[in-house]
Design a protein around this motif. Structure first.
Motif, mmCIF file in Angstrom:
data_model
loop_
_atom_site.group_PDB
_atom_site.id
_atom_site.type_symbol
_atom_site.label_atom_id
_atom_site.label_comp_id
_atom_site.label_asym_id
_atom_site.label_seq_id
_atom_site.Cartn_x
_atom_site.Cartn_y
_atom_site.Cartn_z
ATOM 1 N N GLU A 126 0.684 -1.208 0.067
ATOM 2 C CA GLU A 126 -0.024 0.104 -0.087
ATOM 3 C C GLU A 126 0.829 1.344 -0.061
ATOM 4 O O GLU A 126 0.454 2.284 -0.681
ATOM 5 C CB GLU A 126 -0.983 -0.055 1.144
ATOM 6 N N GLU A 127 1.786 1.229 0.753
ATOM 7 C CA GLU A 127 2.967 2.293 0.778
ATOM 8 C C GLU A 127 3.415 2.823 -0.814
ATOM 9 O O GLU A 127 3.575 3.675 -1.372
ATOM 10 C CB GLU A 127 4.065 2.088 1.615
ATOM 11 N N GLN A 128 3.797 1.547 -1.450
ATOM 12 C CA GLN A 128 4.104 1.662 -3.010
ATOM 13 C C GLN A 128 2.916 2.131 -3.778
ATOM 14 O O GLN A 128 3.172 2.885 -4.719
ATOM 15 C CB GLN A 128 4.621 0.202 -3.302
ATOM 16 N N ARG A 129 1.668 1.605 -3.564
ATOM 17 C CA ARG A 129 0.626 2.026 -4.353
ATOM 18 C C ARG A 129 0.579 3.507 -3.898
ATOM 19 O O ARG A 129 0.253 4.418 -4.850
ATOM 20 C CB ARG A 129 -0.708 1.576 -3.848
ATOM 21 N N ARG A 130 0.733 4.139 -2.818
ATOM 22 C CA ARG A 130 0.553 5.756 -2.699
ATOM 23 C C ARG A 130 1.321 6.155 -3.436
ATOM 24 O O ARG A 130 1.218 7.229 -3.697
ATOM 25 C CB ARG A 130 0.268 5.996 -0.989
#
Length: 257
Positions: A126-130
Motif C-alpha cells: 500500500e505504501e508503494q501504491r500511494r
C-alpha cells in the motif's frame, strides 16, 4: 458487518450500507470548509466506496462459533480482512486514483499497530501504491491528502455512531466508542471545537454540535433483524438470506442546546 446485539436478537448492517451513509453525510460538508474543491468529487467517491471490499463478505456473512454471534468488522479474522481491504482499494483505483489514495491511507491507518507478519506485505504494497498514485496525480499541496483523509475518517465515525447505537439511546447508554464525542483533528482548524457531540432527540433525529454542514441531512438506515431462536432453528446464513431489510429514515440537524 456492523452488529448490535439485543437480548433475543441481532441487528445487522452491511459495511457498504454504512459507507453509503457516511458518503451522504459528507456530501453536505460546507463548501467553505473544503480545501481544494477540484478534488471534492474524488473525496466523496472515496467516502461512498471505502468499504466496497466488504460486499461479497457481507452478502454471505460469517458466524463466530466461539462467541455464538455473527462476526463483526472488529473481530473478523485479520487475514481475510487483508484480502477484502486490498480488493476494495483495487476496485476504487479502477475509477479514481485520488479516491484510491485516500482509501489506502484509511486501511493502512487501521493496521498501523498490528504485529502479525502477514500485515507487513500489505503495508509495503500500500505504501508503494500511494507513492505511485501520488506520482501520477497533480496535487498542488502535499498536505491535501491528509486533510481529505480526515473527511473520510469523520464520515466513517459519524455513520458508525448511527449504526452502533440503538435509535433514541441516551448519552449514558451510547456505545463506548463515542463517550467523548467524535474528535476533530487539526485538519479542521476552521472549526473552533475539538469534538463533535451528538444527541439522539428521538428515534429518528440526531442533534449535532457543532454542525459543519450546509443543511439538515436525511439518511436511511438499512438493516436486518434476526431473532436468536430463528438462527438456532434455521442456521445463521439461511436466516440472513430469508430476512428482508428494514429501512428507517434518520435526520441529522444542528443542536440548539
Amino acid at each position: 458487518m456492523i452488529i448490535r446485539e439485543r437480548k433475543n436478537e441481532f441487528v445487522l448492517i452491511e459495511q457498504d450500507h454504512h459507507a453509503q451513509i457516511s458518503g451522504i453525510i459528507m456530501s453536505y460538508w460546507k463548501d467553505s470548509l473544503f480545501s481544494a474543491p477540484e478534488f471534492r468529487r474524488s473525496v466523496e467517491y472515496a467516502i461512498f466506496q471505502h468499504d466496497c471490499g466488504w460486499k461479497p463478505f457481507d452478502t454471505d456473512p460469517f458466524w463466530n462459533d466461539k462467541k455464538e454471534a455473527p462476526y463483526t468488522f472488529v473481530d473478523f479474522p485479520l487475514l481475510p480482512k487483508l484480502v477484502l481491504y486490498k480488493q476494495g482499494i483495487d476496485e476504487v483505483e479502477k475509477n479514481d486514483h485520488y479516491a484510491a489514495l485516500l482509501c489506502s491511507m484509511h486501511y493502512s491507518a487501521f493496521l498501523r499497530n498490528e504485529a502479525l507478519d502477514e500485515v507487513k506485505p500489505f503495508q509495503i504494497n500500500e505504501e508503494q501504491r500511494r507513492e505511485r498514485l501520488i506520482a501520477s496525480l497533480k496535487i498542488p499541496d502535499p498536505s491535501l491528502p491528509d486533510s481529505h483523509y480526515r473527511l473520510l475518517q469523520l464520515g466513517d465515525n459519524l455513520s458508525l455512531y448511527i449504526c452502533l447505537n440503538e435509535p433514541g439511546t441516551t448519552k449514558e447508554q451510547e456505545h463506548p466508542f463515542f463517550c467523548k464525542g467524535i474528535p476533530l483533528s487539526a485538519a479542521f482548524n476552521k472549526i473552533e471545537k475539538d469534538n463533535i457531540q451528538l444527541y439522539w432527540q428521538d428515534k429518528q433525529t440526531i442533534a449535532m454540535d457543532p454542525f459543519p454542514f450546509r443543511d439538515k441531512i436525511l439518511i436511511t438506515l438499512k438493516q436486518k433483524t434476526l431473532s436468536k431462536d430463528q438462527i438456532a432453528s434455521q442456521g445463521f446464513l439461511e436466516s440472513y438470506k430469508k430476512t428482508s431489510f428494514c429501512e428507517t429514515p434518520i435526520q441529522l440537524m444542528p443542536s440548539y442546546k
